[in-house]
Every structure is written in structure tokens, then in C-alpha cells.
Design an enzyme around this catalytic site. Structure first.
Site, mmCIF file in Angstrom:
data_model
loop_
_atom_site.group_PDB
_atom_site.id
_atom_site.type_symbol
_atom_site.label_atom_id
_atom_site.label_comp_id
_atom_site.label_asym_id
_atom_site.label_seq_id
_atom_site.Cartn_x
_atom_site.Cartn_y
_atom_site.Cartn_z
ATOM 1 N N ASP A 142 5.723 -15.605 22.469
ATOM 2 C CA ASP A 142 5.205 -14.251 22.729
ATOM 3 C C ASP A 142 3.779 -14.298 23.283
ATOM 4 O OD1 ASP A 142 4.247 -15.123 20.196
ATOM 5 O OD2 ASP A 142 3.850 -13.059 19.574
ATOM 6 N N GLU A 207 4.000 -15.124 17.100
ATOM 7 C CA GLU A 207 2.720 -15.703 16.676
ATOM 8 C C GLU A 207 1.583 -14.707 16.804
ATOM 9 O OE1 GLU A 207 -1.155 -17.842 17.029
ATOM 10 O OE2 GLU A 207 -0.206 -16.511 18.455
HETATM 11 ZN ZN LIG Z 1 -1.617 -18.541 21.051
#
Ligand SMILES: [Zn+2]
Ligand SMILES: *[C@@H]1O[C@H](CO)[C@@H](O)[C@H](O)[C@H]1NC(C)=O
Ligand SMILES: *[C@@H]1O[C@H](CO)[C@@H](O)[C@H](O)[C@H]1NC(C)=O
Ligand SMILES: *[C@@H]1O[C@H](CO)[C@@H](O)[C@H](O)[C@H]1NC(C)=O
Length: 497
Positions: A142, A207
Site C-alpha cells: 500500500d 503498512e
Molecule cells: Zn513504507
């Protein structure tokens, strides 16, 4: 008995004092100069076992192909908009991309592939020697949002090529690692490689919103299987070149720790009323003065109490005059250096718990006294401090960077193999990564990807004009290619005496 103090004794006394003083200064000077010029890099290890059976080179055809794959990866807008909103269709599309461009990985009998939390990937690559402890490579799919209107030279999801650079969100955070790791494995498998040492690859899909469905669930899964990891390598620090004052030549900083984090909410309540008859203090005023006090009274400078000191000691011999003298003699100049470091926001972040007031909300109408004001403070905790127990702090440990630490030395060797001109040193990551969820699986967690970080590049992380040079992306593929082979070394060689 009487002691006679004559003018002569006084002169003699001061003469001796002066002599001692001069001698001390000379000795000090000699020690400082001596240390400056005899300071040497960590003892080099010699006689590495050679596990490179496949030469890390790329054909023209491969260079074209890996670039094409990388561009498509950047073009898929896998954005994490907020804690609760991600672009699901983009995550699904990304999954299809991986299956399409890495056919060997998805068909090899050596690789087991699992989807975790719907969109994260866990790959298990089986080695031929199961008694060797496995390691793990991490990266995330992401990205943070990007708006072309902020001044991008090329649209953020175009992967457009400008002057040898690919522009786009995710090019350095962190699709270069996602694609680099898989591309390296694909090429190794294509050429008949079977690793000795098993390893895992974890690709998180969330993340940027702290990994609740990705990294957290992957760790749970591995824990339930009793997995222990020799080392973990995630994104984090980079190869710095020309961004540290006085440092001559590039340096690869391997993150051995990351700062902890704590968010604090402050609020003030006062009786509401009409603004034509205000009380002496409003909720806004009370909170504003609290916030001002926080900003004025910074938390203490703790240089020397965390691994930031080791960074300078490792790099001392690469600094120019007079920096080199200072770095080689931190026993004497520590306070001088810590004073310089706290002068700039980016280096200040290394030496203390930082206090950032990031949100301040109050008021609804021009003529109404606000009953309530609130502010949020984002603290990033220095290694040597812990907050009060009631505060939720993400603690951070320091991973070892000794000569007998397998993970650190293998990463260092791989940097030297691919970038012979680069010095390697431990460093601290001031941001947070998925790797912090892995502390129960391994004591040795490193945060590094070999992206080049030059003057001006700091503004590209989560900022405008994020980009990577085509050459750098090729180097990243080669780095992982070599890292996988180097990790097949069974034991580290003994340090050279
Ligand atoms: Zn990163
Ligand atoms: C390692 O071994 C390979 C062949 O197995 C050889 O091509 C390569 O040159 C060797 N590398 C070193 C540094 O000796
Ligand atoms: C989500 O991703 C798709 C591609 O899979 C893209 O077409 C769409 O514009 C994205 N949505 C947003 C809101 O960015
Ligand atoms: C995974 O997808 C299913 C079905 O679309 C959904 O019900 C579930 O909430 C998703 N899980 C996660 C972790 O997103």
C-alpha cells in the site's frame, strides 16, 4: 612549624602548574589526533564461504522486463486513504499483477503462497537444508495518497519516465522492495536455483495504516507454526549520499532500531457563553498555553544514550576535516556534536523524544465562547526513554550489529558486493515500519532498502515527486538477488585478528 611563603615559592608553584597544564594540553592533543587517524572501520570478516552460484547480472532483455513490471506496479493505485478506507479494487488488481509477471514463483514447488487478511501475501521458500534457521524479507504494497495538483512533475500513478527516473507514488515507499524482492526470486528460480536456507517473504497491504490485517496477522500465523527467524529485513533507512554534513562518499545506514510512538490528547473545558461577556480565560487560551509550554520545553537531548552514537563512530573515518576529529573523539566532543545535531529538525529527531503538536480543534461560531478545545501531540520516543505505564507506547529494541551477528553481517556483505564504494553503518529509523510487529519472531530486525537518498530526496517520502532512478531499481533487484544467495552461507567466518 611555620611555612614560609616567599615570592619565589609562589613563582615556582605557578611554573609547575603551567608546565602540567601545557603537558596535559599536548597529551590531549596527541590523543585526539591519534584517534582521528588510527580510527578504523569494524574489523572486516575474511574468507566468506562462496555461495554465489548464479552471477548477479542482468541481460538487456531482463532490464526491459523488470522495468515494465515495476511501472505497472506503480500504476496500480493501492492507496490507504485512512484507517478504515483502502482501495480494494487496486489491491485485487495488484494480486493479479504479481501472479501474471512472476509465473515461476507462483508455480514453483519450492514456493508456498498464501493470502493473509485477504490482500497481504506470505511466501514460504523451502531450502534444501531444513536445519538452517530461516530469515524473512518484508515490504509493503500500500501507499499513501497523492494528488497531482500538489505540484508533481508527472502524474503520481503514471510511472512516467523523466531524465532516467520513474516518477510515482510508491517508487521509494515501498514498491521498489515488493517488486525488487519478487523479481530477484523469479530470476533465481528461472535459473534453477534452490536455496539451502529457507526464507519467508511478507508483503503487507496496510503498512501505512499500521498493519492490523497484514503484518499483525502474518506474525500470528507464523507464531502459531512455531517459526523463529534468524533475521528480518524490512524497509527503513537507505544509502545516504551528500545529505550528511562533512560525510565524504555514500553510506548505507542499516536501521537497527526504530523510535517508539505515543499519541497524547489534551483537552480543556470551560462553561460556554456569549462572546460579548468573555471570562478571563477561554478553553482555547488555556489549551494554547499548555501547547506552547510543551513546545518551549523540549524533552532532553539524549545523544550518547542510544545507537545514534554508534552511527558516527562507524562512519568517523569517512568524514572530512574537522568532522573526522570530532567523530573520532566522541569521548571529548560528544556534547559539541549533540548540540549541532539538535539544531536541525532531521538530526534533532535522532537525539531526543520529539514533541509534535499536530491537531488543534475548537470553536463553532464567531460569537460563542467554546466549551471545549482539544489538541493532539505526536511523541516519537527516544530509545533510552520509556513513558509512564498507562501510555500506549510502541517500544523498540536495538538489534545487534556485532561481528558475530549473522543478519547484520550478511546485509553488510551484500551491500559491499553490489556497491563496493559504499560504507556500512548502523542507524536509527525515525519512522515506523511493519517490522515492529515481528519482535517476537526474531531479536534481529533490520530496516534498510538500497535506494539512493540524495539532497532534496527527504521531501519525496510521502511527498511530491517521489521517484527512483532506473539504474537504482536495477541495483535493488541485484541486491536481493545477491542477498538470497549470501543468506545461504551456513556460518559467518571468524573475525580477522
Ligand atoms: Zn513504507
Ligand atoms: C563464487 O563461485 C562462483 C562459481 O560457483 C564463481 O563464478 C565466482 O567467481 C565465485 N566468487 C568469488 C568471489 O570467488
Ligand atoms: C482504485 O483503484 C482502481 C484500479 O484498480 C482505480 O481505477 C480507481 O480510480 C481507484 N480509486 C480511487 C478512489 O483512487
Ligand atoms: C475479506 O473479505 C471478506 C469477503 O469479501 C470480508 O467479509 C472480510 O471482512 C475481509 N477481511 C479483511 C480482513 O479485510
Amino acid at each position: 612549624m611555620k611555612i614560609k611563603i616567599t615570592k619565589k615559592t609562589i613563582l615556582k608553584f605557578f611554573g609547575i602548574l603551567l608546565l602540567i597544564l601545557v603537558l596535559s594540553v599536548l597529551i590531549l592533543f596527541a590523543v585526539v589526533i591519534g584517534r582521528t587517524f588510527t580510527y578504523k572501520e569494524n574489523t572486516e570478516l575474511e574468507q566468506w564461504q562462496n555461495t554465489t552460484t548464479i552471477y548477479p547480472g542482468l541481460s538487456l532483455e531482463q532490464k526491459k522486463q523488470l522495468l515494465e513490471n515495476f511501472k505497472v506496479a506503480v500504476q496500480i493505485p493501492t492507496v490507504s486513504f485512512s484507517e478504515s478506507e483502502q482501495n480494494i479494487s487496486a489491491l485485487q488488481e495488484f494480486d493479479l499483477l504479481l501472479r501474471r509477471v512472476f509465473p515461476k514463483i507462483f508455480s514453483s514447488s519450492l514456493v508456498q503462497h498464501e493470502m493473509v487478511g485477504n490482500y497481504s501475501h506470505l511466501l514460504t521458500v523451502s531450502g534444501s537444508e531444513p536445519d538452517l534457521e530461516p530469515y524473512m524479507l518484508l515490504a509493503h504494497i500500500d501507499v499513501v495518497p497523492a494528488d497531482e495538483a500538489d505540484g508533481w512533475d508527472a502524474p503520481p500513478f503514471s510511472a512516467q519516465e523523466l531524465n532516467g527516473f520513474i516518477y510515482g507514488r510508491g517508487t521509494i515507499d515501498n514498491k521498489q522492495s515488493v517488486m525488487g524482492i519478487l523479481q530477484a526470486l523469479e530470476y533465481l528460480l528461472e535459473r534453477g536455483y534452490t536455496p539451502r536456507r529457507s526464507f519467508y517473504i511478507g508483503l503487507g497491504h496496510d503498512e501505512e495504516i499500521s498493519g492490523p490485517q497484514g503484518a499483525v496477522i502474518i506474525v500470528k500465523l507464523l507464531k502459531s507454526r512455531g517459526v523463529k527467524l534468524l533475521y528480518v529485513l524490512d524497509e527503513g533507512l537507505t544509502i545516504v549520499d551528500g545529505v550528511v554534513d562533512g560525510l565524504i562518499g555514500p553510506a548505507a545506514l542499516i536501521g537497527v532500531s526504530e523510535k517508539g510512538k505515543a499519541t497524547v490528547k489534551l483537552s480543556a473545558s470551560t462553561p460556554p457563553g456569549h462572546s460579548s461577556m468573555p471570562p478571563r480565560e477561554s478553553s482555547i487560551g488555556i489549551l494554547a498555553s499548555a501547547v506552547t509550554r510543551l513546545e518551549k520545553n523540549r524533552l532532553p537531548n539524549l545523544f550518547g544514550h542510544g545507537p545514534e552514537r554508534a552511527t558516527f563512530e562507524h562512519l568517523a573515518h569517512k568524514f572530512g576535516w574537522p568532522y573526522r576529529m570530532v567523530m573520532s573523539n566522541l569521548w571529548l566532543f560528544s556534547s559539541l556534536l549533540s548540540g549541532v545535531l539538535e539544531g536541525q529538525p532531521d538530526t534533532n529527531a535522532f537525539v531526543r523524544t520529539t514533541t509534535a503538536v499536530t491537531m488543534f480543534n475548537s470553536g463553532v461560531k464567531i460569537n460563542v465562547m467554546p466549551a471545549y478545545a482539544e489538541a493532539f501531540v505526536d511523541f516519537r520516543i527516544h530509545y533510552s526513554q520509556t513513558l509512564h505505564e498507562e501510555m500506549p507506547v510502541l517500544e523498540s529494541d536495538i538489534s545487534s550489529y556485532d561481528e558475530d551477528t549473522f543478519g547484520y553481517q550478511i546485509i553488510k556483505k551484500t551491500v559491499h558486493d553490489i556497491f563496493p564504494q559504499v560504507t556500512v553503518s548502523p542507524g536509527i529509523c525515525v519512522g515506523n515500519t511493519d517490522s515492529r510487529h515481528y519482535t517476537e519472531l526474531s531479536p534481529d530486525i533490520y530496516r534498510f532498502a538500497p535506494s539512493w537518498y540524495k539532497p532534496g530526496d527527504s521531501a519525496r517520502f510521502h511527498g511530491v515527486n517521489e521517484r527512483i532512478s532506473i539504474q537504482n531499481y536495477e541495483e535493488i533487484v541485484l541486491f536481493y538477488f545477491q542477498l538470497m544467495q549470501n543468506s545461504d552461507i551456513r556460518n559467518l567466518p571468524a573475525p580477522r585478528i
